[in-house]
Design an enzyme around this catalytic site. Structure first.
Site, PDB file in Angstrom:
ATOM      1  N   TYR A   1      -0.058  -2.073  10.606  1.00  0.00           N
ATOM      2  CA  TYR A   1      -0.012  -1.630   9.059  1.00  0.00           C
ATOM      3  C   TYR A   1       0.923  -2.237   8.261  1.00  0.00           C
ATOM      4  O   TYR A   1       1.087  -2.342   7.066  1.00  0.00           O
ATOM      5  CB  TYR A   1      -0.190   0.032   8.817  1.00  0.00           C
ATOM      6  CG  TYR A   1      -1.331   0.502   8.973  1.00  0.00           C
ATOM      7  CD1 TYR A   1      -2.379  -0.324   9.326  1.00  0.00           C
ATOM      8  CD2 TYR A   1      -1.547   2.114   9.056  1.00  0.00           C
ATOM      9  CE1 TYR A   1      -3.606   0.424   9.493  1.00  0.00           C
ATOM     10  CE2 TYR A   1      -2.636   2.651   9.057  1.00  0.00           C
ATOM     11  CZ  TYR A   1      -3.794   1.867   9.375  1.00  0.00           C
ATOM     12  OH  TYR A   1      -5.042   2.524   9.622  1.00  0.00           O
ATOM     13  N   GLY A   2       2.087  -2.728   9.094  1.00  0.00           N
ATOM     14  CA  GLY A   2       3.351  -3.387   8.190  1.00  0.00           C
ATOM     15  C   GLY A   2       4.456  -3.055   9.147  1.00  0.00           C
ATOM     16  O   GLY A   2       4.889  -2.285   9.315  1.00  0.00           O
TER      17      GLY A   2
END
Length: 422
Positions: free
Chosen positions: A232-233
């Protein structure tokens, strides 16, 4: 608030600000996907909720997924996710979707998030969306009641925001957000150490046309039955993961505290300082994420010295080259300047730590017991992480205070340079 402190080298100069509220871009319109044929869906796990099964069948009927789609919804440890129907190679495209042109909160906040930056951010966003709802209600909902099958409340508005925040993807090359059917079932894994799984490619959007396709590629090699997972990051804090998706990682590298510094407009040297900051990629305000176990961001201390600059040190601002000024700020300017930033930063850390109603040791004991609800576990994990980072910052500047008499300052460096020239 934990993210605010004041420095007074001259007139009052506040240079750490509250978190700014993010204003989200308008969603792109969602048009009906292309039609191909009525494809009967692969049999899904009967434990999957009926609405999801119905939605999956609709995606099959509309041609968004076909017999060649290598993933399908499945029951996974996180709840729902996408699992591989067959072996999938690393980098293989697994999904392409046409791109289309206060009770519980109060309890959790008061008992667990008190003093945290996440609480501040949550309340800021909540206030923003309450104001947005009032505008929409006045300008759209109340004027067009006949268009809505049921009354739309603030809770409905917050639900919609939650869906957007947790499921939307960023459009490539822009700040627009988009909801992508099926792809929003993809879960996160800390084991995925790369990003860039999402692409936009041209492809068939129907029998006789081509369009941009939302393309999702596998970052890992998968076996049939494995869950398809993405990252997701890599730079997201645990607070970001909790706020956006409702989970945190045990990885301490995700623990962070954000210092938001500001050059006060009341500063006598405001224009000069702003010019120097902008010349070096910063601005009137600057955010610095300090992560647990890592060094301070390289521009943090120079920016602190710049904001604190005053008195007899202000002559540095008269340098012809702004880059020369920044070069001087990368090293200690004067004892007074260095002592000031140490005391203010340490004072801010201690003030922020006093805002939490538990200690780090108490939080660790709570987590060791293992009997917390999932929400409380997230809350305790975040506040413990923030406190550890604040303690780390305090320790760094505490050590720096002890070395003030041993540091070499601008005038001493200049004198050495003059002696060398002679």
């Amino acid at each position: 608030m934990a993210s605010v402190f004041s420095l007074q080298p001259l007139p009052s100069s506040s240079f750490i600000c509250p978190l700014k509220t993010t204003k989200f871009q308008t969603l792109q319109s969602f048009q009906k996907p292309f039609l191909i044929s009525s494809f009967q869906s692969t049999e899904l796990d009967p434990k999957i909720p009926q609405p999801v099964q119905t939605f999956w069948q609709w995606l099959c009927d509309e041609g968004v997924v076909t017999a060649k789609t290598p993933v399908k919804p499945g029951i996974v440890p996180e709840g729902l996710g996408l699992v591989a129907k067959r072996d999938i190679s690393k980098g293989e495209t697994v999904l392409q979707v046409p791109r289309r042109s206060e009770e519980e909160l109060s309890e959790i906040q008061v008992l667990s998030f008190a003093g945290t930056q996440l609480l501040s951010e949550t309340m800021s966003v909540k206030d923003y969306w309450q104001n947005e709802f009032r505008k929409v209600e006045e300008e759209v909902i109340l004027r067009n009641k006949q268009l809505f099958p049921f009354p739309i409340t603030l809770d409905d508005f917050f639900w919609a925001y939650g869906i957007l925040k947790s499921r939307a993807f960023s459009s490539i090359g822009s700040q627009n957000l988009m909801l992508v059917p099926l792809a929003d079932l993809v879960n996160h894994s800390a084991k995925v150490a790369t990003e860039g799984h999402v692409q936009e490619v041209e492809g068939p959007a129907g029998l006789f046309s081509w369009d941009l396709l939302f393309s999702l590629r596998s970052p890992l090699e998968l076996k049939a039955g494995d869950q398809f997972l993405v990252q997701y990051g890599l730079n997201k804090r645990n607070a970001d993961l909790a706020f956006g998706y409702g989970f945190i990682e045990p990885n301490s590298a995700r623990d962070a505290f954000t210092l938001t510094l500001e050059i006060s407009e009341s500063d006598d040297f405001y224009e000069d300082k702003l010019d120097i900051a902008e010349s070096n990629g910063l601005g009137k305000t600057a955010e610095f994420n300090v992560k647990l176990g890592q060094s301070l961001p390289p521009t943090l201390i120079p920016y602190l010295r710049l904001v604190a600059l005053g008195g007899t040190d202000a002559f540095l601002l008269e340098s012809i080259s702004r880059n020369d000024v920044w070069g001087h700020l990368e090293l200690p300017v004067s004892r007074a300047n260095e002592e000031l930033i140490c005391k203010v930063v340490r004072g801010t850390c201690k003030s922020a730590l006093s805002g939490y109603h538990t200690t780090i040791e108490e939080d660790e004991k709570l987590m060791e017991k293992g009997n917390l609800s999932s929400r409380l576990q997230i809350a305790v994990g975040i506040r413990a992480g923030e406190k550890k980072v604040l303690q780390q910052i305090d320790d760094i500047f505490g050590e720096r205070e002890l070395k003030l008499d041993k540091l070499e300052y601008y005038q001493e460096r200049r004198l050495k340079d003059q002696v060398t020239l002679c």
